[in-house]
Design an enzyme around this catalytic site. Structure first.
Site, PDB file in Angstrom:
ATOM      1  N   SER A 134      -9.076  98.743  41.441  1.00 22.09           N
ATOM      2  CA  SER A 134      -9.103  99.971  40.689  1.00 22.09           C
ATOM      3  C   SER A 134      -8.432 101.189  41.376  1.00 22.09           C
ATOM      4  CB  SER A 134     -10.531 100.235  40.089  1.00 22.09           C
ATOM      5  OG  SER A 134     -10.472 101.567  39.584  1.00 22.09           O
ATOM      6  N   TYR A 147     -19.630 102.199  41.467  1.00 23.43           N
ATOM      7  CA  TYR A 147     -18.211 101.478  40.919  1.00 23.43           C
ATOM      8  C   TYR A 147     -17.152 101.858  42.187  1.00 23.43           C
ATOM      9  CZ  TYR A 147     -14.105  99.831  38.665  1.00 23.43           C
ATOM     10  OH  TYR A 147     -13.019  99.104  38.302  1.00 23.43           O
TER      11      TYR A 147
END
Length: 276
Positions: A134, A147
């Site tokens: 990501s 995250y």
């Protein structure tokens, strides 16, 4: 001609499902995996090879890999570690069990599967391992600490793995998407509601804004692209004899990847702190 075999985790929806369906149509031997049996049945009905795989369950991981080998005749050309989710919430509000669960899915389960696949690829003399990371593996944003931590860890994990496999014919690459149309936001919404005491937090007002955004059916995040943008980069890896270590997806990743290299930490903090 023997079909290229690829095992993809996290195919219930979003990036995983789209890539599995499209590569299947393109003639690859796709083994899609899902955590829920109803999703497995749905993909099987579409004509795909689909197996149940819960990356947080060690026994499920190894049973799924054994099934994969039965389907492919004992070989696996590509592993695409796509399964993952995002636990929202300020770090001070985050129960340790919620952080642990984030790592169980986004890193530890991935490690269990990757570690089991490497000996198979070494034996057959080739292989490609692809990690779905990501933009938040490159830069941090507030209220996404769990995250972010898991993706920063994945970035370092993958860099080390790539170095360790340099003397083999196994390549290791990261795909680093920014915002992609998927069920990711909806799942993040559920995770916040389940694990964060929104009303009891000093960040309550910010949470309410975030929850309203996550609960919206339409993404308001700039530069959002469809899952086909990830497939495009995955296809480059599949077609390349020597894939690159990193593949950016969406303008957001290119922008923040560039800013991380040229700005001081304090300057970058001023920019990303405006995000919510």
């Amino acid at each position: 001609m023997t079909k290229t075999s690829i095992l993809i985790t996290g195919c219930s929806s979003g990036i995983g499902r789209y890539c599995a369906e499209q590569l299947h149509q393109a003639g690859y031997q796709v083994i899609a995996s899902c955590r829920k049996l109803e999703d497995v049945s749905e993909l099987k009905a579409l004509g795909l090879h689909c197996i149940q795989l819960d990356v947080t369950d060690k026994h499920s991981v190894h049973a799924a890999l054994e099934q994969t080998m039965q389907i492919t005749g004992g070989k696996l050309d590509v592993l695409f570690n796509n399964a993952g989710y995002g636990q929202g919430g300020a770090i001070e509000d985050l129960p340790t069990d919620a952080l642990r669960a984030q790592f169980e899915t986004n890193l530890f389960g991935l490690h269990e599967l990757t570690r089991a696949v490497i000996p198979l690829m070494l034996k057959q003399g080739h292989g490609k391992i692809v990690q779905d990371s990501s933009v938040l593996g490159l830069v941090a944003m507030k209220y996404r600490g769990a995250y972010v931590a898991s993706k920063f860890a994945l970035e370092g994990y993958t860099d080390a793995l790539r170095l360790e496999l340099m003397d083999t014919n196994i390549t290791v690459s990261l795909i680093e998407p920014g915002p992609i149309v998927s069920q990711f936001r909806a799942n993040s919404f559920k995770a916040v509601q389940q694990n964060i005491d929104v009303e009891g937090s000093r960040h309550r007002d910010s949470y309410q804004k975030t929850l309203a955004r996550l609960g919206s059916e339409k993404s308001s995040t700039p530069f959002t692209l469809g899952p086909e943008a990830v497939l495009k980069q995955l296809q480059k890896i599949l077609d390349s004899k020597q894939p690159k270590p990193r593949y950016y997806v969406t303008k957001a990743t290119y922008i923040f990847g560039y800013l991380r290299r040229i700005l001081s930490s304090s300057m970058l903090d001023k920019i990303v702190s405006k995000g919510n």
